[in-house]
Design a protein around this motif. Sequence first.
Motif, mmCIF file in Angstrom:
data_model
loop_
_atom_site.group_PDB
_atom_site.id
_atom_site.type_symbol
_atom_site.label_atom_id
_atom_site.label_comp_id
_atom_site.label_asym_id
_atom_site.label_seq_id
_atom_site.Cartn_x
_atom_site.Cartn_y
_atom_site.Cartn_z
ATOM 1 N N SER A 1 -1.745 -4.186 -7.518
ATOM 2 C CA SER A 1 -2.767 -3.612 -8.415
ATOM 3 C C SER A 1 -4.025 -3.225 -7.642
ATOM 4 C CB SER A 1 -3.125 -4.612 -9.521
ATOM 5 O OG SER A 1 -3.716 -5.752 -8.956
ATOM 6 N N GLN B 1 -4.671 1.691 -11.761
ATOM 7 C CA GLN B 1 -4.485 2.483 -12.993
ATOM 8 C C GLN B 1 -3.064 2.489 -13.523
ATOM 9 O OE1 GLN B 1 -4.995 3.456 -9.927
ATOM 10 N NE2 GLN B 1 -4.630 5.633 -9.554
ATOM 11 N N GLY B 2 -2.082 2.075 -12.671
ATOM 12 C CA GLY B 2 -0.682 2.149 -13.111
ATOM 13 C C GLY B 2 0.074 0.833 -13.012
ATOM 14 N N THR B 3 -0.659 -0.268 -12.862
ATOM 15 C CA THR B 3 0.038 -1.558 -12.660
ATOM 16 C C THR B 3 -0.154 -2.526 -13.824
ATOM 17 O OG1 THR B 3 -0.286 -1.320 -10.273
ATOM 18 C CG2 THR B 3 0.291 -3.510 -11.064
ATOM 19 N N ALA C 1 2.498 1.680 -3.312
ATOM 20 C CA ALA C 1 1.507 2.124 -4.297
ATOM 21 C C ALA C 1 1.221 3.620 -4.140
ATOM 22 C CB ALA C 1 0.221 1.313 -4.139
ATOM 23 N N THR C 2 1.193 4.100 -2.900
ATOM 24 C CA THR C 2 0.908 5.526 -2.662
ATOM 25 C C THR C 2 1.993 6.397 -3.297
ATOM 26 O OG1 THR C 2 -0.116 4.887 -0.600
ATOM 27 C CG2 THR C 2 0.420 7.215 -0.827
ATOM 28 N N TYR D 1 -3.295 0.250 -6.728
ATOM 29 C CA TYR D 1 -2.896 1.151 -7.794
ATOM 30 C C TYR D 1 -3.266 0.539 -9.149
ATOM 31 C CZ TYR D 1 0.457 4.202 -10.322
ATOM 32 O OH TYR D 1 1.056 5.107 -11.163
ATOM 33 N N LYS E 1 0.830 -1.198 0.000
ATOM 34 C CA LYS E 1 0.000 0.000 0.000
ATOM 35 C C LYS E 1 0.871 1.258 0.000
ATOM 36 C CE LYS E 1 -4.091 1.695 2.230
ATOM 37 N NZ LYS E 1 -4.958 1.613 3.396
ATOM 38 N N ASN F 1 3.322 9.200 -10.503
ATOM 39 C CA ASN F 1 2.983 8.584 -11.801
ATOM 40 C C ASN F 1 3.981 7.516 -12.237
ATOM 41 O OD1 ASN F 1 0.572 9.615 -12.692
ATOM 42 N ND2 ASN F 1 1.566 11.584 -13.146
ATOM 43 N N ALA G 1 3.981 5.483 -5.761
ATOM 44 C CA ALA G 1 3.896 5.306 -7.223
ATOM 45 C C ALA G 1 2.827 6.239 -7.799
ATOM 46 C CB ALA G 1 3.593 3.852 -7.546
ATOM 47 N N LYS G 2 1.679 6.258 -7.137
ATOM 48 C CA LYS G 2 0.558 7.076 -7.595
ATOM 49 C C LYS G 2 0.953 8.550 -7.601
ATOM 50 C CE LYS G 2 -3.144 5.464 -5.609
ATOM 51 N NZ LYS G 2 -4.266 5.307 -4.697
ATOM 52 N N LYS G 3 1.574 8.978 -6.513
ATOM 53 C CA LYS G 3 1.964 10.387 -6.357
ATOM 54 C C LYS G 3 2.892 10.833 -7.488
ATOM 55 C CE LYS G 3 4.526 13.098 -2.987
ATOM 56 N NZ LYS G 3 5.307 12.913 -1.766
#
Length: 411
Positions: free
Chosen positions: A216, A221-223, A187-188, A219, A184, A194, A190-192
């Motif tokens: 996934s 949308q990006g995995t 993923a946070t 995240y 988690k 992009n 990664a999201k921040k």
Amino acid sequence: MKNLTKKNVAKLKPSATLVINEKCKELIKQGKKVYQFGFGQSPFPVPEQIVGALKNNAHRKEYLPMQGLNDLRDAISKYLEKKTGVNYSKENIIITPGSKEAMLLMHVAFDGEIILSAPSWVSYEPQAIIGRNKVHWIETSRENNWFPTAKQLEKKIQSLKNRNLIFILNSPNNPSGTVCKNLKELATVAKKHNLLILSDEIYTDLTFCNKYDSISKFYPQGTFISGGLSKWCGAGGWRLGFFAVPHKLSSFLESIKTLASESYSTVNSPLQFAAIEAYKGDYSEYKKKVTSILRSVGNYVYNNLKSNKVLVRPPQGAFYLMPEFLNNKFKSSIKLCETILEDTGVAMLPASEFGFKSKKMLTRLSYTDFNGAEFLKANINGNLLDDKIIEKYAPNVVEGIQKLSNWAKNL
Ligand code: PMP
Ligand code: GLU
């Protein structure tokens, strides 16, 4: 003689995993006793019904769609949704000859840079080199279960200029046998930023706690997810894998599809039909047994190897352990592995193949040197198996580990 090889390819050598496999086979042919803890291959037979499906479809000779059979992609889409809770639609999945090929095509298509954490599987970096993508390493620690912390990942991203980045995450992990617990948080970050993630889920079904979390989930949308039949289904030599992309990145899949169509065309037809059975059928009993055996053998190895000279994390999945031999006698982990092989007959791979500095006395130990078909006949109820059962069904593992731990006592 004219040099025919491109510079980036000339830098590479044959993959260490396949080399150790061939070396062991050669030593055995010469009559030597070898404990084959080098190559990572499932020792279990492919479930009979799946073999039956392959036989029944042997007559199929037409080329299939370049993206792979519709029904197979549909079955994998449902399998992934059940496993991860995320919907990767069949339109966003491609079937490949092993997930290794899928990853290679990803590198060839991708215009950016790659973040790897040490340890990482042997082929990630060479594949990035083939694709001319620069690699950036994050070193992890035993205390952090051999995965990067979110802070380390963020620091690495911030140190790079290129904003097109893919981080490859593999849990359960080859070579450490550990499972990532901070998905988690990763993923946070990664999201921040992009950051894209390739979640290599080839060992998902061999998670010992029986509950698998995919990054996934945090995240979607990006995995990207890669997987296949090689590990859970014992079908490494069949060469069936897949690559799934999030909906909003489907144009990237188009590029991979083009590369597929210009290289292997499409995966062989009988196998794709057999794989439908593998993904649609209920193989939970088989998976439960296989996982229970691996967990038991892994724990046996862990308990009999760890000492004040050998540090190792307990096994959490896949079929590997990554022991560290505390000493300063050897110049490199390659030398360490060569000496162990000479002295004891135990074959392992040096951690320098997995992204560590050569001075780190870590090795990868694959505890699969047993007859899986025979072992499946034992009475397996999901609990940790008794040492007596392991001695009966995995004698090479037992003997090899005894030799290795005796050897380590004299360090
Ligand atoms: N990822 C990891 C971590 C692996 O150990 C393997 C095993 N070869 C692969 C990917 C590739 O598997 P395959 O090409 O057989 O699907
Ligand atoms: N995955 C296996 C290993 O790491 C071997 C197969 C391969 O490298 O393609 O030993």
